[in-house]
Enzyme design. Structure first.
Site, PDB file in Angstrom:
ATOM      1  N   ARG A 161     -16.775  25.453  18.254  1.00 57.86           N
ATOM      2  CA  ARG A 161     -17.112  24.091  18.693  1.00 57.86           C
ATOM      3  C   ARG A 161     -17.967  24.110  19.959  1.00 57.86           C
ATOM      4  O   ARG A 161     -18.877  23.283  20.106  1.00 57.86           O
ATOM      5  CB  ARG A 161     -15.834  23.265  18.910  1.00 57.86           C
TER       6      ARG A 161
ATOM      7  N   LYS B 191     -18.519  17.876  22.666  1.00 58.14           N
ATOM      8  CA  LYS B 191     -17.575  17.907  23.791  1.00 58.14           C
ATOM      9  C   LYS B 191     -18.403  18.182  25.048  1.00 58.14           C
ATOM     10  O   LYS B 191     -18.538  19.316  25.500  1.00 58.14           O
ATOM     11  CB  LYS B 191     -16.501  18.982  23.552  1.00 58.14           C
TER      12      LYS B 191
ATOM     13  N   GLU C 252     -10.229   7.198  18.520  1.00 51.17           N
ATOM     14  CA  GLU C 252      -9.333   8.234  19.060  1.00 51.17           C
ATOM     15  C   GLU C 252      -8.768   7.737  20.381  1.00 51.17           C
ATOM     16  O   GLU C 252      -9.060   6.617  20.804  1.00 51.17           O
ATOM     17  CB  GLU C 252     -10.087   9.562  19.238  1.00 51.17           C
TER      18      GLU C 252
HETATM   19  N1  PXG Z   1     -10.678  13.694  21.658  1.00 54.66           N
HETATM   20  C1  PXG Z   1     -11.197  13.849  22.882  1.00 54.66           C
HETATM   21  C2  PXG Z   1     -12.128  12.827  23.422  1.00 54.66           C
HETATM   22  C3  PXG Z   1     -10.859  14.974  23.628  1.00 54.66           C
HETATM   23  O1  PXG Z   1     -11.374  15.144  24.853  1.00 54.66           O
HETATM   24  C4  PXG Z   1      -9.424  15.708  21.819  1.00 54.66           C
HETATM   25  C5  PXG Z   1      -9.823  14.582  21.123  1.00 54.66           C
HETATM   26  C6  PXG Z   1      -8.507  16.692  21.172  1.00 54.66           C
HETATM   27  O2  PXG Z   1      -9.199  17.872  20.793  1.00 54.66           O
HETATM   28  P1  PXG Z   1      -8.515  19.287  20.765  1.00 54.66           P
HETATM   29  O3  PXG Z   1      -9.562  20.200  20.246  1.00 54.66           O
HETATM   30  O4  PXG Z   1      -8.103  19.607  22.163  1.00 54.66           O
HETATM   31  O5  PXG Z   1      -7.351  19.205  19.855  1.00 54.66           O
HETATM   32  C7  PXG Z   1      -9.956  15.929  23.097  1.00 54.66           C
HETATM   33  C8  PXG Z   1      -9.590  17.137  23.888  1.00 54.66           C
HETATM   34  C9  PXG Z   1      -8.040  17.172  29.807  1.00 54.66           C
HETATM   35  C10 PXG Z   1      -8.191  17.771  28.468  1.00 54.66           C
HETATM   36  O6  PXG Z   1      -8.292  17.886  30.787  1.00 54.66           O
HETATM   37  C11 PXG Z   1      -8.669  16.996  27.429  1.00 54.66           C
HETATM   38  C12 PXG Z   1      -8.815  17.574  26.174  1.00 54.66           C
HETATM   39  C13 PXG Z   1      -8.490  18.894  25.952  1.00 54.66           C
HETATM   40  C14 PXG Z   1      -8.038  19.649  27.004  1.00 54.66           C
HETATM   41  C15 PXG Z   1      -7.886  19.084  28.280  1.00 54.66           C
HETATM   42  O7  PXG Z   1      -7.666  15.993  29.917  1.00 54.66           O
HETATM   43  N2  PXG Z   1      -9.285  16.769  25.212  1.00 54.66           N
END
Ligand code: PXG
Length: 298
Positions: free
Chosen positions: A50, A149, A182
């Protein structure tokens, strides 16, 4: 804490990036948030896939190979004696002029931080979490695609401000058409009978690594798990709702806009998937090993 920047480890005070870096000036860059469980990096390949896709989408060339990135992650974990924790990978556009042009930026900067994260208090995982739907829409895929991301999280930050001002810790963002996208940093699932539903990415969802893992786990357990366009109606009448993310893991949502979901407590499917996910997370991943093993590798 030791931080890895462009091939070297620095102490926290010396871990610095230029004020002319476009990551800072324009949010121009990409990142990943990864977890380590039980001395292993969880789903590292998926995160690197990703990261490379996000970089490609913004025409950013990551200045190292995937193998070198894998080694950097492991080295940073070892240097910090990390066994359970959180790894943040950041690739910025690098130093450029005081103008947008990314092609004038010299060299992308690569940063690896290995620390810890706790997104929500522990009790919320037992009790379930309250969320609200917010007025800030998820970015249009035609503008800044939520599948990237990127370092530009203002859309999410604005939504999070609304949540916190409403007295809750998380929110649900809708897309411009009013469909569920989301949460501010997590994906969302609805449980309806033995079926799990989550919005397709075109509705404005990141293709979460945890989301994918939960869908695989659920299918293996005999649930049907699929993408479906969801509205607020689907949330309000769901048997259960939960959020997934690297930081959040799996957390039950028990009220949305002050309406109870199901019986107002984390439901059996959410609890079962949480337990299965925890077991899976502890038993898979790239072993971190020790500094001594690292030296022996070389
Ligand atoms: N949507 C968004 C907008 C995210 O930022 C997810 C979904 C979930 O994706 P994953 O691949 O993690 O299952 C995310 C991920 C933080 C932090 O510091 C945020 C995420 C991941 C790790 C840390 O708040 N968001």
């Amino acid at each position: 804490m030791k931080i890895w920047i462009n091939g070297r480890l620095y102490g926290e005070r010396d871990a610095k990036i230029s004020v002319f870096d476009h990551g800072l000036l324009y949010g121009d860059g990409v990142f990943e948030g990864i977890r380590a469980y039980n001395g292993r990096v969880f789903l590292l390949d998926e995160h690197l896939d990703r990261l490379w896709a996000s970089a490609k989408a913004i025409a950013l060339t990551i200045p190292m190979s995937r193998d070198a990135m894998t080694r950097a992650v492991i080295e940073t974990c070892r240097a910090n004696r990390l066994r359970d924790g959180y790894i943040r990978l950041v690739v910025t556009r690098g130093v450029g002029t005081l103008g947008l042009n990314p092609y004038l930026c010299k060299k992308p900067q690569v940063i690896v931080i290995a620390g810890s994260i706790q997104l929500y208090p522990k009790e919320l995982y037992e009790q379930g979490m309250s969320v609200v739907t917010v007025g800030t829409h998820r970015n249009l895929p035609e503008a800044v695609n939520p599948r990237i991301k990127s370092l530009n999280y203002l859309n999410n930050v604005l939504a999070k401000i609304e949540a916190i001002n409403a007295g809750v810790m998380e929110c649900v963002l809708l897309n411009a058409q009013g469909y569920v996208a989301e949460a501010s940093g997590d994906n969302i699932f609805v449980v309806r009978g033995r079926t799990l539903l989550t919005p397709p990415t075109w509705c404005g969802a990141l293709r979460g690594i945890t989301r994918d893992a939960v869908m695989r786990l659920a299918s293996n357990l005999g649930y049907e798990a699929r993408e479906e366009v969801l509205t607020r109606y689907d949330l309000y009448v769901a048997d259960e709702v939960f959020l997934t993310g690297t930081a959040a893991e799996i957390i039950g949502v028990t009220t949305i806009d002050r309406r109870p979901i199901g019986d107002g407590r984390p439901g059996p499917v959410t609890r079962r998937l949480s337990a299965e996910f925890a077991a899976y997370a502890r038993s898979t991943g790239a072993p971190i090993g020790t500094m001594e093993e690292g030296r022996a590798d070389k």
